[in-house]
Design a protein around this motif. Structure first.
Motif, mmCIF file in Angstrom:
data_model
loop_
_atom_site.group_PDB
_atom_site.id
_atom_site.type_symbol
_atom_site.label_atom_id
_atom_site.label_comp_id
_atom_site.label_asym_id
_atom_site.label_seq_id
_atom_site.Cartn_x
_atom_site.Cartn_y
_atom_site.Cartn_z
ATOM 1 N N GLN A 130 -3.050 -6.071 -7.660
ATOM 2 C CA GLN A 130 -2.574 -4.940 -8.706
ATOM 3 C C GLN A 130 -3.506 -5.103 -9.921
ATOM 4 N N LYS A 131 -4.284 -6.321 -10.152
ATOM 5 C CA LYS A 131 -5.930 -7.011 -10.398
ATOM 6 C C LYS A 131 -6.303 -7.167 -10.130
ATOM 7 N N VAL A 132 -7.836 -6.221 -9.548
ATOM 8 C CA VAL A 132 -8.792 -6.401 -8.986
ATOM 9 C C VAL A 132 -10.102 -6.074 -9.842
ATOM 10 N N PHE A 133 -11.125 -7.328 -9.600
ATOM 11 C CA PHE A 133 -12.000 -7.022 -10.376
ATOM 12 C C PHE A 133 -13.924 -7.740 -9.721
ATOM 13 N N ASP A 134 -14.591 -7.429 -10.657
ATOM 14 C CA ASP A 134 -15.742 -8.679 -10.073
ATOM 15 C C ASP A 134 -16.591 -9.074 -11.239
ATOM 16 N N VAL A 135 -17.096 -10.290 -11.006
ATOM 17 C CA VAL A 135 -18.003 -11.196 -12.775
ATOM 18 C C VAL A 135 -19.192 -10.920 -12.107
ATOM 19 N N LYS A 192 -14.740 -4.014 -15.101
ATOM 20 C CA LYS A 192 -12.954 -3.461 -14.317
ATOM 21 C C LYS A 192 -13.637 -2.342 -13.352
ATOM 22 N N GLY A 193 -12.479 -2.748 -12.644
ATOM 23 C CA GLY A 193 -12.546 -1.762 -10.799
ATOM 24 C C GLY A 193 -11.716 -1.100 -10.987
ATOM 25 N N GLU A 194 -11.082 -0.839 -10.192
ATOM 26 C CA GLU A 194 -9.697 0.211 -10.021
ATOM 27 C C GLU A 194 -8.492 -0.042 -10.716
ATOM 28 N N LEU A 195 -8.347 -1.619 -10.459
ATOM 29 C CA LEU A 195 -7.319 -2.085 -10.457
ATOM 30 C C LEU A 195 -7.175 -2.816 -11.585
ATOM 31 N N ASP A 196 -6.593 -2.434 -13.231
ATOM 32 C CA ASP A 196 -5.747 -2.824 -14.028
ATOM 33 C C ASP A 196 -6.989 -3.831 -14.883
ATOM 34 N N ASN A 197 -6.760 -4.489 -15.512
ATOM 35 C CA ASN A 197 -8.051 -4.775 -16.125
ATOM 36 C C ASN A 197 -8.854 -6.092 -15.767
ATOM 37 N N PRO A 198 -10.011 -6.101 -16.265
ATOM 38 C CA PRO A 198 -10.493 -7.238 -16.026
ATOM 39 C C PRO A 198 -10.565 -8.612 -17.110
ATOM 40 N N LYS A 199 -10.293 -10.012 -16.970
ATOM 41 C CA LYS A 199 -9.732 -10.871 -17.898
ATOM 42 C C LYS A 199 -10.347 -12.080 -17.654
ATOM 43 N N ILE A 200 -10.218 -13.356 -18.533
ATOM 44 C CA ILE A 200 -10.781 -14.415 -18.274
ATOM 45 C C ILE A 200 -9.578 -15.449 -18.685
ATOM 46 N N ASN A 201 -9.379 -16.678 -18.661
ATOM 47 C CA ASN A 201 -9.156 -17.672 -19.348
ATOM 48 C C ASN A 201 -9.685 -18.430 -20.674
#
Length: 263
Positions: A130-135, A192-201
């Protein structure tokens, strides 16, 4: 620093397979705590993304996040974060996300070997994919591909991505690739990819101490201060004399594993 997470998995397997797991795991914990104290790196920059300043159990000072891009959130405070001590749950409860790609500039002091620690925790979604992104590091190097936090550790659990790299003659070197450093900073982007928003804690950058500096520790007991001005949790008084018990512990560890395989 990250040995305990490995032994956590061993603990669960030992508990299911052997009545003698408790004694064995006690040895593993003692060994991991000892080797953890042998770290000789220096944290030169750290930020609690989306949150306030925080000093963790190792004495690392995470600065307040003043980034102007994206959204800061403390929604994770509604959860008890697993796989982290209570004092440091805040590092995984606050976050910064954005509806587009975004990044942080990370300062570099000089040529050397570095480790970038990226801290994540999924606090919203309850299913994988559901949330997938690259770094991406320095605009060119994909250091984490298609990160699915829930897919790795589930909801409300700490997950760290460890990214070692080198700086030589003004160039970043990682996994056989090279790129130029501009203005003494590198950028870590959450794409950002096709699934939701990128994030970092949270983000932590550690500079590994060079071998010649370790050998000269007796002659130069004081270390150059840099980054957050707190007591360095990785400093040692005499690393050469501390190596002997490490070899002893390793020697004891090997037959324990051999016996474990016979159970």
């Amino acid at each position: 620093m990250f040995i305990l997470s490995i032994f956590g998995n061993l603990y669960r397997n030992l508990r299911r397979s052997s009545p003698g797991w408790n004694a064995i795991f006690s040895f593993l914990i003692a060994f991991s705590l000892f080797t953890n104290c042998m770290g000789i790196g220096e944290v030169i920059w750290a930020v609690n993304c989306g949150g306030d300043a925080h000093t963790d159990i190792h004495g690392i000072r995470y600065q307040e996040d003043k980034h102007s891009v994206g959204v800061s959130s403390d929604y994770g405070k509604s959860l008890m974060i697993q796989r982290v001590v209570p004092q440091d749950q805040i590092l995984y409860q606050t976050e910064r996300y954005n509806m587009n790609s975004f990044g942080y500039e990370i300062p570099l002091s000089k040529d050397g070997d570095y480790v970038l620690v990226l801290k994540f925790s999924e606090v919203w979604f309850t299913q994988p994919n559901q949330k997938v992104f690259d770094v991406v590091l320095n605009g060119e190097h994909v250091v984490v591909h298609e990160l699915d936090i829930f897919g790795k550790v589930g909801r409300g659990a700490a997950h760290d991505e460890i990214v070692p790299f080198q700086i030589r003659n003004g160039k970043l070197k990682i996994s056989g690739e090279t790129s130029d450093i501009v203005d003494g900073n590198i950028i870590v982007d959450f794409v950002k990819g096709e699934l939701d928003n990128p994030k970092i804690n949270a983000i932590e950058e550690e500079e590994e101490e060079e071998e010649d500096q370790v050998n000269d520790s007796k002659q130069k007991p004081s270390r150059r201060p840099s980054g957050p001005k707190v007591k360095d949790p990785y400093s040692t008084d005499d690393t050469s004399t501390m190596l002997l018990p490490v070899f002893v512990a390793v020697g004891a560890f090997i037959p324990v594993l051999f016996c474990l395989c016979k159970l």
